[in-house]
Design a protein around this motif. Sequence first.
Motif, short mmCIF file in Angstrom:
data_model
loop_
_atom_site.label_atom_id
_atom_site.label_comp_id
_atom_site.label_asym_id
_atom_site.label_seq_id
_atom_site.Cartn_x
_atom_site.Cartn_y
_atom_site.Cartn_z
N GLY A 30 -10.75 -0.85 3.12
CA GLY A 30 -9.43 -0.63 3.70
C GLY A 30 -8.66 0.44 2.95
N LEU A 31 -8.78 0.44 1.62
CA LEU A 31 -8.12 1.47 0.80
C LEU A 31 -8.67 2.86 1.15
CD1 LEU A 31 -8.16 -0.24 -2.72
CD2 LEU A 31 -6.24 -0.07 -1.14
N GLU A 32 -9.99 2.93 1.31
CA GLU A 32 -10.61 4.21 1.66
C GLU A 32 -10.16 4.69 3.04
OE1 GLU A 32 -14.69 3.09 1.12
OE2 GLU A 32 -14.67 3.67 -1.00
N GLN A 33 -10.00 3.76 3.98
CA GLN A 33 -9.52 4.13 5.30
C GLN A 33 -8.09 4.67 5.23
OE1 GLN A 33 -10.98 4.42 8.24
NE2 GLN A 33 -9.06 5.05 9.16
N THR A 34 -7.25 4.03 4.45
CA THR A 34 -5.88 4.51 4.27
C THR A 34 -5.87 5.89 3.63
OG1 THR A 34 -5.07 2.25 4.08
CG2 THR A 34 -3.63 3.98 3.23
N ALA A 35 -6.72 6.10 2.63
CA ALA A 35 -6.81 7.42 1.99
C ALA A 35 -7.24 8.48 3.00
CB ALA A 35 -7.78 7.38 0.81
N ARG A 36 -8.18 8.15 3.88
CA ARG A 36 -8.61 9.10 4.91
C ARG A 36 -7.47 9.41 5.87
NH1 ARG A 36 -13.43 6.15 4.42
NH2 ARG A 36 -12.88 4.77 6.13
N ASP A 63 4.77 6.99 4.07
CA ASP A 63 4.71 5.73 4.82
C ASP A 63 3.33 5.09 4.69
OD1 ASP A 63 7.32 6.03 5.66
OD2 ASP A 63 6.78 6.82 7.64
N LEU A 64 2.30 5.92 4.72
CA LEU A 64 0.93 5.39 4.58
C LEU A 64 0.67 4.88 3.16
CD1 LEU A 64 -0.95 8.01 6.75
CD2 LEU A 64 -0.70 5.57 7.24
N PHE A 65 1.34 5.46 2.17
CA PHE A 65 1.22 4.93 0.81
C PHE A 65 1.77 3.50 0.74
CE2 PHE A 65 0.81 9.40 -0.76
CZ PHE A 65 -0.39 9.22 -1.43
N CYS A 66 2.73 3.16 1.59
CA CYS A 66 3.23 1.78 1.64
C CYS A 66 2.13 0.83 2.11
CB CYS A 66 4.45 1.69 2.55
SG CYS A 66 5.90 2.52 1.86
N THR A 67 1.32 1.28 3.05
CA THR A 67 0.17 0.48 3.49
C THR A 67 -0.77 0.26 2.33
OG1 THR A 67 0.32 1.45 5.70
CG2 THR A 67 -1.78 0.43 5.11
N PHE A 68 -0.99 1.30 1.53
CA PHE A 68 -1.85 1.19 0.35
C PHE A 68 -1.31 0.14 -0.61
CE2 PHE A 68 -2.66 2.31 -4.06
CZ PHE A 68 -4.05 2.26 -4.08
N LYS A 69 0.01 0.13 -0.81
CA LYS A 69 0.61 -0.84 -1.73
C LYS A 69 0.30 -2.27 -1.29
CE LYS A 69 4.48 1.98 -3.31
NZ LYS A 69 5.94 2.13 -3.36
N THR A 70 0.34 -2.52 0.00
CA THR A 70 0.01 -3.85 0.52
C THR A 70 -1.45 -4.18 0.24
OG1 THR A 70 1.65 -3.57 2.27
CG2 THR A 70 -0.01 -5.29 2.59
N ALA A 120 1.77 6.27 -10.34
CA ALA A 120 1.72 4.80 -10.39
C ALA A 120 2.81 4.20 -9.51
CB ALA A 120 1.86 4.32 -11.83
N GLN A 121 3.99 4.80 -9.53
CA GLN A 121 5.08 4.29 -8.70
C GLN A 121 4.77 4.48 -7.22
OE1 GLN A 121 8.31 6.63 -7.94
NE2 GLN A 121 9.51 4.97 -7.09
N ILE A 122 4.25 5.64 -6.84
CA ILE A 122 3.89 5.90 -5.44
C ILE A 122 2.82 4.91 -4.97
CG2 ILE A 122 2.75 7.56 -3.90
CD1 ILE A 122 4.16 9.79 -5.56
N LEU A 123 1.86 4.61 -5.85
CA LEU A 123 0.76 3.72 -5.49
C LEU A 123 1.11 2.24 -5.66
CD1 LEU A 123 -2.28 5.65 -7.02
CD2 LEU A 123 -1.35 5.79 -4.69
N GLY A 124 2.21 1.97 -6.32
CA GLY A 124 2.61 0.57 -6.52
C GLY A 124 1.77 -0.15 -7.56
#
Length: 171
Positions: A30-36, A63-70, A120-124
Amino acid sequence: MSVTEMFSHIQGFLSADQDIREEIRKVVQGLEQTAREILTVLQSVHQPSVFKEIPSKCAKARDLFCTFKTQIGDLKTKFPVEQYYRFHEHWRFVLQRLTFLAAFVVYLESENLVTREEVAQILGIEVVREKGFHLDIEDYLAGVNTPIYILFQKNVVVGCFLNFFLQSRMQ
């Protein structure tokens, strides 16, 4: 303890370890999909006709980085905190890629090199190892070194294109 009991105990340990690794792999996919998805959004900024849209592309990436944080929150629950490095190889590459993407977004927004703390802050995630899931200095440096080369390469290409375009319009 008999040999059979000893191997049975080891087999139980290996099975539990394999289960943890499978759970981690599912989350990392899922993380890789978000990165793509983030990379897809940012790919278009290399075209001169899209320069005016760069702020909206950066906002979409954030906004997509927020998905990554989850997703990273889910990953944190899959293994004991003290075993971070035992499973690190599963998410190391995607974390480096996301560091690159965060650095690219910050560069597009401010033309500055991103700090480890900003990434680190952007990635949570954390910077300090003792606080839990964190951004290694090695992962940060690997992620930041990638865009330096790519930005240099793209600036040369875009600069040459713009120079050619401007010269052709003057004639």
